[in-house]
Write a protein that holds these residues in place. Structure first.
Motif, PDB file in Angstrom:
ATOM      1  N   LYS A  91       0.816  -1.218   0.000  1.00  0.00           N
ATOM      2  CA  LYS A  91       0.000   0.000   0.000  1.00  0.00           C
ATOM      3  C   LYS A  91       0.852   1.272   0.000  1.00  0.00           C
ATOM      4  N   GLU A  92       2.164   1.109  -0.100  1.00  0.00           N
ATOM      5  CA  GLU A  92       3.074   2.255  -0.149  1.00  0.00           C
ATOM      6  C   GLU A  92       2.807   3.231   0.994  1.00  0.00           C
ATOM      7  N   ARG A  93       2.777   2.715   2.192  1.00  0.00           N
ATOM      8  CA  ARG A  93       2.584   3.561   3.356  1.00  0.00           C
ATOM      9  C   ARG A  93       3.739   3.356   4.330  1.00  0.00           C
ATOM     10  N   ILE A  94       3.939   4.351   5.180  1.00  0.00           N
ATOM     11  CA  ILE A  94       4.964   4.265   6.206  1.00  0.00           C
ATOM     12  C   ILE A  94       4.414   3.450   7.367  1.00  0.00           C
ATOM     13  N   VAL A  95       5.112   2.400   7.738  1.00  0.00           N
ATOM     14  CA  VAL A  95       4.673   1.526   8.818  1.00  0.00           C
ATOM     15  C   VAL A  95       5.239   2.024  10.147  1.00  0.00           C
ATOM     16  N   PHE A  96       4.407   2.026  11.185  1.00  0.00           N
ATOM     17  CA  PHE A  96       4.857   2.365  12.529  1.00  0.00           C
ATOM     18  C   PHE A  96       5.525   1.123  13.119  1.00  0.00           C
ATOM     19  N   THR A  97       6.828   1.182  13.324  1.00  0.00           N
ATOM     20  CA  THR A  97       7.610   0.002  13.712  1.00  0.00           C
ATOM     21  C   THR A  97       7.813  -0.078  15.226  1.00  0.00           C
ATOM     22  N   LYS A  98       8.330  -1.211  15.661  1.00  0.00           N
ATOM     23  CA  LYS A  98       8.639  -1.416  17.082  1.00  0.00           C
ATOM     24  C   LYS A  98       9.695  -0.429  17.557  1.00  0.00           C
ATOM     25  N   GLU A  99      10.644  -0.108  16.665  1.00  0.00           N
ATOM     26  CA  GLU A  99      11.689   0.861  17.029  1.00  0.00           C
ATOM     27  C   GLU A  99      11.092   2.248  17.266  1.00  0.00           C
ATOM     28  N   MET A 100      10.116   2.612  16.452  1.00  0.00           N
ATOM     29  CA  MET A 100       9.473   3.921  16.603  1.00  0.00           C
ATOM     30  C   MET A 100       8.711   4.016  17.923  1.00  0.00           C
ATOM     31  N   ARG A 101       8.194   2.916  18.384  1.00  0.00           N
ATOM     32  CA  ARG A 101       7.370   2.918  19.594  1.00  0.00           C
ATOM     33  C   ARG A 101       8.130   3.483  20.794  1.00  0.00           C
ATOM     34  N   ARG A 102       9.452   3.314  20.809  1.00  0.00           N
ATOM     35  CA  ARG A 102      10.246   3.718  21.968  1.00  0.00           C
ATOM     36  C   ARG A 102      10.297   5.234  22.153  1.00  0.00           C
ATOM     37  N   ASP A 103      10.418   5.978  21.056  1.00  0.00           N
ATOM     38  CA  ASP A 103      10.655   7.412  21.213  1.00  0.00           C
ATOM     39  C   ASP A 103       9.780   8.317  20.340  1.00  0.00           C
TER      40      ASP A 103
END
Length: 450
Positions: free
Chosen positions: A10-22
């Motif tokens: 879907k060509e979208r930016i995924v919210f990743t586990k790494e992003m969840r931290r900060d």
């Protein structure tokens, strides 16, 4: 910082586990009391969520800048609130994510998320991830997941939000000590927020105890009852609850010396779950799915029963009808297959409000909201056929509608309501005078007892 992960499908930016931290996750506000509690639920689960409270023309202007003005007004406001926040300079745009609901139904709300991503592209912020809050598996993010314990606790929080909203609205117009109701409301929001972080809110015993204590404490607020106009508020869920969307309708009605009644979010969520069962009844479907839906309905109905009993035991408040009673009211008025947007439930809410003495109703609807115009505005004539005392005014909310025009239309409805109230007072006075005259004629001598 690692390069944002892009979904290939879907060509979208995924919210990743790494992003969840900060990352800070921004969410638009809808129901002020409920969302305060839901924000704490996300924070307890290690999501750094911030609830946006921006209002005014700046938000509308931001929405109009990025969303076509023919688009659903709630979409324009929610996206406007998010884009306004991104442009405010308060956030690190390389460590910010957005969250928005995605219903998956026939309502245009299913497309809010795509409109938001289009707005981000237009603003040159396409690197910002957008998290879909949905229960249908429409989109998934490795860094965000709605777990069963979170959903269970969210259901409990909806009941708390409904209780606080209901009782504060029933007490505030009559309080002897000004501001006492709002102080009690703030106190309970703080107490419940603390319980959320202590993992106590969703436990059944704690739920029963909390709801009983909330009712008991609001019942202790000193009040002076008086005859004032009672007004119910219904409509599209965002326009109904959001002060940003309805131009602070509740505050306006209170300024007109009215008691306000908003049917809660819990019944609306029951309606959404029950819709799945109605689909199976009407069109067929999996027995397993039907069993799961029945389990959810039973679970939520048990909480609803505790909720209603906690209010009833005080004998001081108007107790809302159960979901099943509201459902029974629409039989012969509108079919259960009418379920887009607020569906038959909106019609049911109006019938239930009239039954409980709130025959004066404001129906809030975004301009062009087809489901709402059909099950709200479109049902007024039929509702009046069932309940001739119904005094309903539909109000359109969109960027081109002026607050003055909206309030003037509401004032016309209130004028009718006040005339009726005065007539009722006059009838009561005439009855009392006639009764006193009859007693006097039967017993003219002083000290005589009839």
């Amino acid at each position: 910082m690692s390069k944002p992960q892009v979904s290939t499908d879907k060509e979208r930016i995924v919210f990743t586990k790494e992003m969840r931290r900060d990352y800070t996750i921004l969410i638009p506000n809808m129901a002020p009391i409920h969302f305060e509690l839901l924000r704490e639920l996300f924070r307890k689960n290690d999501y750094n969520v911030e609830l946006l409270r921006s209002e005014g023309h700046e938000v509308v202007d931001a929405g109009l800048k990025y969303v076509h003005n023919d688009t659903c007004y709630p979409a324009l406001l929610a996206i406007g609130q998010l884009m306004h926040a991104l442009e405010s300079g308060k956030y690190d745009l390389n460590k910010t994510a957005l969250m928005i609901t995605q219903t998956g139904g026939g309502c245009r709300a299913s497309n809010y998320i795509h409109l938001l991503r289009k707005a981000l592209v237009k603003a040159g912020l396409s690197h910002i991830p957008v998290i879909s809050l949905n229960l249908s598996g429409l989109e998934k993010n490795s860094g965000f997941k709605l777990t069963l314990p979170m959903l269970k606790e969210a259901v409990a929080l909806l009941s708390y939000g409904d209780m606080l909203m209901l009782l504060s609205n029933q007490v505030r117009p009559y309080e002897v000590n000004e501001g006492e109701t709002d102080r009690m409301l703030d106190s309970w929001i703080q107490r419940l927020s603390a319980q959320i972080h202590d993992n106590k809110c969703a436990k059944y015993e704690q739920l029963c105890d909390n709801l009983a204590k909330i009712s008991a404490e609001f019942a202790q607020i000193e009040v002076q009852k008086r005859d004032i106009v009672k007004v119910g508020v219904v409509g599209e869920v965002y326009a109904k609850f959001s002060p940003l969307a309805n131009n602070h309708l509740e505050d306006f009605l209170r300024s007109q010396d009215c008691e306000v009644m908003l049917p809660g979010l819990f019944g609306f969520m029951l309606f959404k779950v029950d819709n799945r069962l109605e689909d199976i009844k009407l069109y067929g479907g999996s027995r397993l799915k039907a069993s799961v839906v029945r389990f959810l309905i039973n679970y939520m109905t048990n909480i609803e029963t505790v909720f209603l009993d906690s209010i009833r035991v005080t004998q001081k408040f108007r107790v809302p009808a159960s979901y099943q009673h509201v459902k029974s009211l629409v039989k012969g008025v509108i079919g259960y297959g009418s379920k887009m947007g607020e569906g038959w439930f909106l019609t049911g809410e109006m019938l239930e409000l009239i039954e409980h003495g709130y025959e004066n109703i404001v129906c809030c609807q975004p301009f062009g909201c087809l489901p709402n115009h059909i099950v709200g505005k479109g049902m007024i004539r039929k509702i009046k056929g069932v309940n001739p005392i119904a005094n309903i005014v539909p109000i359109d909310y969109d960027p081109g509608a002026t607050k003055v025009n909206q309030e003037n239309r509401i004032k016309l409805m209130l004028a009718v309501a006040k005339e009726r109230l005065e007539a009722e007072r006059a009838n009561i006075a005439d009855y009392q005078n006639a009764a006193q005259h009859a007693i006097s004629s039967l017993c003219p001598e002083e000290g005589c007892v009839v």
